[in-house]
Enzyme design. Sequence first.
Site, mmCIF file in Angstrom:
data_model
loop_
_atom_site.group_PDB
_atom_site.id
_atom_site.type_symbol
_atom_site.label_atom_id
_atom_site.label_comp_id
_atom_site.label_asym_id
_atom_site.label_seq_id
_atom_site.Cartn_x
_atom_site.Cartn_y
_atom_site.Cartn_z
ATOM 1 N N CYS A 97 47.494 35.091 38.445
ATOM 2 C CA CYS A 97 46.486 35.984 37.875
ATOM 3 C C CYS A 97 46.348 37.263 38.700
ATOM 4 O O CYS A 97 46.803 37.343 39.830
ATOM 5 C CB CYS A 97 45.140 35.268 37.823
ATOM 6 S SG CYS A 97 45.148 33.807 36.771
ATOM 7 N N HIS A 145 40.487 38.485 36.877
ATOM 8 C CA HIS A 145 39.206 37.886 37.271
ATOM 9 C C HIS A 145 38.719 38.409 38.616
ATOM 10 O O HIS A 145 39.432 39.121 39.315
ATOM 11 C CB HIS A 145 39.336 36.353 37.313
ATOM 12 C CG HIS A 145 40.298 35.838 38.335
ATOM 13 N ND1 HIS A 145 39.945 35.624 39.650
ATOM 14 C CD2 HIS A 145 41.593 35.487 38.229
ATOM 15 C CE1 HIS A 145 40.985 35.154 40.303
ATOM 16 N NE2 HIS A 145 42.005 35.065 39.467
#
Length: 191
Positions: A162, A146
């Site tokens: 992440c 992301h």
Amino acid sequence: MNRRGFITGITAMLGLARPISAHQQAAFALPGDFLPTLVNVPSILAAGEIHVFPNEFRLFLTLPNSRALRYTVGVGKPGLYHSGLFTVGAKRKWPRWKPTQAMIKRNPNAYAQYADGIPGGEDNPLGARALYLFDAEGHDTYLRIHGTNKPRTIGTAVSNGCARLTNDHVADLYERVPVGAPVFLYDQVVV
């Protein structure tokens, strides 16, 4: 030139400080070697794959003819990063973010207030785009590739598992990667 443009220009010319809003940070330029770069890769890597090497803070999107686009990323803190083979199961522009129960349990002071989630936008921790990583059974792993509104975190291990890119870089990656693309997250070696 309109009034706002004129005032902004005068302010910049005179060096006057303006308050920084929640989604604006002081100017930050990534080091040149952090910018996306076309590189050669071993011929055994098939085109259309994502490879994340957490210790080097690099993500490679493989292309035809043993080439790849290399991006610099931020990755998960030691103990929160997860290696393995995943698939891009979904993609979202300006995605909604909701902390996982594990995040809330680990740090309730930071995350409990967001238990119902945050709509997509400039203040959202997932940034401008997100690729959702699914496991072999087709289940969402809650791992993401992301964007971030904190570019200073690129090249560091600070996230909850992440991989993050600047918003500009994730927007570029997002357009190049189809749903179904394989994602290889390599082991993180803690020194």
